[in-house]
Design a protein around this motif. Structure first.
Motif, PDB file in Angstrom:
ATOM      1  N   LEU A   1       0.850  -1.194   0.000  1.00  0.00           N
ATOM      2  CA  LEU A   1       0.000   0.000   0.000  1.00  0.00           C
ATOM      3  C   LEU A   1       0.886   1.245   0.000  1.00  0.00           C
ATOM      4  N   THR A   2       1.476   1.561  -1.128  1.00  0.00           N
ATOM      5  CA  THR A   2       2.392   2.702  -1.218  1.00  0.00           C
ATOM      6  C   THR A   2       1.675   4.033  -1.082  1.00  0.00           C
ATOM      7  N   ASP A   3       0.377   4.083  -1.402  1.00  0.00           N
ATOM      8  CA  ASP A   3      -0.376   5.338  -1.300  1.00  0.00           C
ATOM      9  C   ASP A   3      -0.403   5.881   0.122  1.00  0.00           C
ATOM     10  N   PHE A   4      -0.258   5.005   1.110  1.00  0.00           N
ATOM     11  CA  PHE A   4      -0.329   5.428   2.505  1.00  0.00           C
ATOM     12  C   PHE A   4       0.928   5.059   3.287  1.00  0.00           C
ATOM     13  N   GLU A   5       2.069   5.066   2.634  1.00  0.00           N
ATOM     14  CA  GLU A   5       3.320   4.837   3.340  1.00  0.00           C
ATOM     15  C   GLU A   5       3.512   5.892   4.424  1.00  0.00           C
ATOM     16  N   ALA A   6       4.064   5.465   5.560  1.00  0.00           N
ATOM     17  CA  ALA A   6       4.195   6.360   6.702  1.00  0.00           C
ATOM     18  C   ALA A   6       5.332   7.372   6.549  1.00  0.00           C
ATOM     19  N   GLU A   7       6.431   6.969   5.927  1.00  0.00           N
ATOM     20  CA  GLU A   7       7.582   7.858   5.820  1.00  0.00           C
ATOM     21  C   GLU A   7       7.247   9.085   4.961  1.00  0.00           C
ATOM     22  N   GLY A   8       7.424  10.258   5.539  1.00  0.00           N
ATOM     23  CA  GLY A   8       7.149  11.501   4.829  1.00  0.00           C
ATOM     24  C   GLY A   8       5.680  11.873   4.759  1.00  0.00           C
ATOM     25  N   ALA A   9       4.817  11.079   5.419  1.00  0.00           N
ATOM     26  CA  ALA A   9       3.375  11.317   5.326  1.00  0.00           C
ATOM     27  C   ALA A   9       2.979  12.675   5.895  1.00  0.00           C
ATOM     28  N   LEU A  10       3.479  13.014   7.071  1.00  0.00           N
ATOM     29  CA  LEU A  10       3.110  14.275   7.704  1.00  0.00           C
ATOM     30  C   LEU A  10       3.561  15.466   6.860  1.00  0.00           C
ATOM     31  N   ARG A  11       4.744  15.365   6.291  1.00  0.00           N
ATOM     32  CA  ARG A  11       5.257  16.447   5.447  1.00  0.00           C
ATOM     33  C   ARG A  11       4.385  16.647   4.211  1.00  0.00           C
ATOM     34  N   GLU A  12       4.004  15.563   3.550  1.00  0.00           N
ATOM     35  CA  GLU A  12       3.172  15.670   2.346  1.00  0.00           C
ATOM     36  C   GLU A  12       1.771  16.153   2.688  1.00  0.00           C
ATOM     37  N   TRP A  13       1.215  15.654   3.804  1.00  0.00           N
ATOM     38  CA  TRP A  13      -0.123  16.085   4.214  1.00  0.00           C
ATOM     39  C   TRP A  13      -0.122  17.578   4.529  1.00  0.00           C
ATOM     40  N   ALA A  14       0.904  18.050   5.247  1.00  0.00           N
ATOM     41  CA  ALA A  14       1.005  19.472   5.582  1.00  0.00           C
ATOM     42  C   ALA A  14       1.191  20.312   4.328  1.00  0.00           C
ATOM     43  N   TRP A  15       1.964  19.806   3.377  1.00  0.00           N
ATOM     44  CA  TRP A  15       2.143  20.504   2.101  1.00  0.00           C
ATOM     45  C   TRP A  15       0.801  20.640   1.385  1.00  0.00           C
ATOM     46  N   GLY A  16       0.007  19.579   1.392  1.00  0.00           N
ATOM     47  CA  GLY A  16      -1.319  19.641   0.791  1.00  0.00           C
ATOM     48  C   GLY A  16      -2.224  20.614   1.522  1.00  0.00           C
ATOM     49  N   LEU A  17      -2.158  20.612   2.862  1.00  0.00           N
ATOM     50  CA  LEU A  17      -2.949  21.569   3.635  1.00  0.00           C
ATOM     51  C   LEU A  17      -2.608  23.004   3.247  1.00  0.00           C
ATOM     52  N   ALA A  18      -1.323  23.283   3.093  1.00  0.00           N
ATOM     53  CA  ALA A  18      -0.893  24.642   2.748  1.00  0.00           C
ATOM     54  C   ALA A  18      -1.397  25.047   1.369  1.00  0.00           C
ATOM     55  N   ILE A  19      -1.354  24.127   0.410  1.00  0.00           N
ATOM     56  CA  ILE A  19      -1.835  24.435  -0.940  1.00  0.00           C
ATOM     57  C   ILE A  19      -3.332  24.710  -0.923  1.00  0.00           C
ATOM     58  N   GLY A  20      -4.096  23.831  -0.260  1.00  0.00           N
ATOM     59  CA  GLY A  20      -5.550  23.994  -0.229  1.00  0.00           C
ATOM     60  C   GLY A  20      -5.978  25.266   0.474  1.00  0.00           C
ATOM     61  N   ALA A  21      -5.396  25.530   1.649  1.00  0.00           N
ATOM     62  CA  ALA A  21      -5.749  26.732   2.402  1.00  0.00           C
ATOM     63  C   ALA A  21      -5.291  27.987   1.667  1.00  0.00           C
ATOM     64  N   GLY A  22      -4.084  27.951   1.107  1.00  0.00           N
ATOM     65  CA  GLY A  22      -3.559  29.123   0.397  1.00  0.00           C
ATOM     66  C   GLY A  22      -4.357  29.447  -0.852  1.00  0.00           C
TER      67      GLY A  22
END
Length: 302
Positions: A83-104
């Protein structure tokens, strides 16, 4: 037993089951069935036609978690791959990056609408009003991204290439929003272009779901929970009590800011930027007759 030694019927059946077109349809059915069963249980427990915010939020969280579990089982036991779509390594960084794009992106859209007199703040609520929205944001962010990027886009890309996958997933993403309150043909088209391209491009860059889930969640929470604007036609109590005034092309009308010209321009431009990044990274999958037949690149492909 080697494949060559298997009966012809078994070989044909195995090829059908392993083909992206079959996996795409089966995957969508799996998620929809799991979501439908979850919703049925919730409504059986609370059959009242007047559902509370707590009920809606709880349902959203349950749908998100069940769809994620269904996707996990589908990938592990039907696709038989990690399940590479939900790999744990780097997950928080990518999720936060997505949050910044959506909110911005949504903040920029509202700022443009306000600059042209289409949005104004008339008051505020307590920040607590945002809390129930996170259940809805989890549902839309996790369940919809699993469906449209994790399954629909991913398998369509394996089968038809990136351009066709982007077109198909974006078009269907817009079409499903036509069932929302106050939807119009323009609103559906706007969602398909601005969100379909942006989310598809971000998925192509990361090849995981964390960033697009964060983007989708932040887009909805910022629009409804912070700025108090309808989210895809649905009234959302937000921290800011707002008023929209002016032509629907500026404000999005009864559907909300997503159906506005500023959203169409800003989000689409952002999506095209990320598409260019994906192209530069070599993330585009090119179509071919061999790929169409087998769902895989030709053996002699570079």
């Amino acid at each position: 037993m080697d494949e060559a030694e298997q009966p012809a019927v078994i070989r044909i059946l195995n090829h059908i089951i392993a083909h992206p077109a079959f996996l795409m349809v089966f995957g969508i059915m799996t998620i929809w069935l799991s979501v439908g069963l979850t919703a049925s249980v919730f409504f059986a427990l609370n059959p009242s036609p007047a559902q509370t915010e707590g009920f809606e939020s709880g349902l959203g969280v349950a749908v998100a978690l069940v769809s994620a579990m269904a996707y996990l089982l589908f990938v592990l036991f039907v696709e038989r791959k990690p399940l590479t779509d939900f790999e744990a390594e780097g997950a928080l960084r990518e999720w936060a990056w997505g949050l910044a794009i959506g909110a911005g992106a949504m903040t920029a859209i509202i700022a443009v609408i306000a600059a042209f007199g289409g949005y104004s703040v008339t008051g505020s609520n307590g920040l607590w009003v945002v809390v129930p929205l996170f259940g809805m944001a989890m549902q839309s962010g996790i369940m919809e991204e699993i469906l449209f990027r994790g399954i629909l886009f991913r398998f369509a890309e394996q089968w038809l290439g990136s351009i066709f996958a982007l077109f198909i997933s974006a078009l269907l993403f817009g079409l499903v929003h036509l069932g929302n309150p106050n939807a119009s043909l323009f609103a559906g088209l706007a969602i398909a272009i601005e969100a379909g391209i942006l989310l598809g491009a971000v998925y192509m860059i990361t090849r995981r779901l964390w960033a697009v889930i964060g983007l989708h969640m932040a887009w909805n929470v910022t629009q409804g929970g912070i700025f108090g604007i309808k989210v895809s036609g649905t009234d959302i109590p937000g921290f800011l009590i707002s008023k929209t005034d002016g032509p629907a092309l500026l404000t999005g009308g009864a559907f909300g800011a997503e159906a506005s010209l500023p959203a169409l321009i800003i989000a689409t431009a952002l999506g095209l930027y990320f598409l260019r990044k994906a192209w530069q990274q070599g993330e585009f999958v090119h179509p071919s007759w061999h790929r169409f037949k087998t769902g895989a690149a030709a053996p002699n492909a570079a």
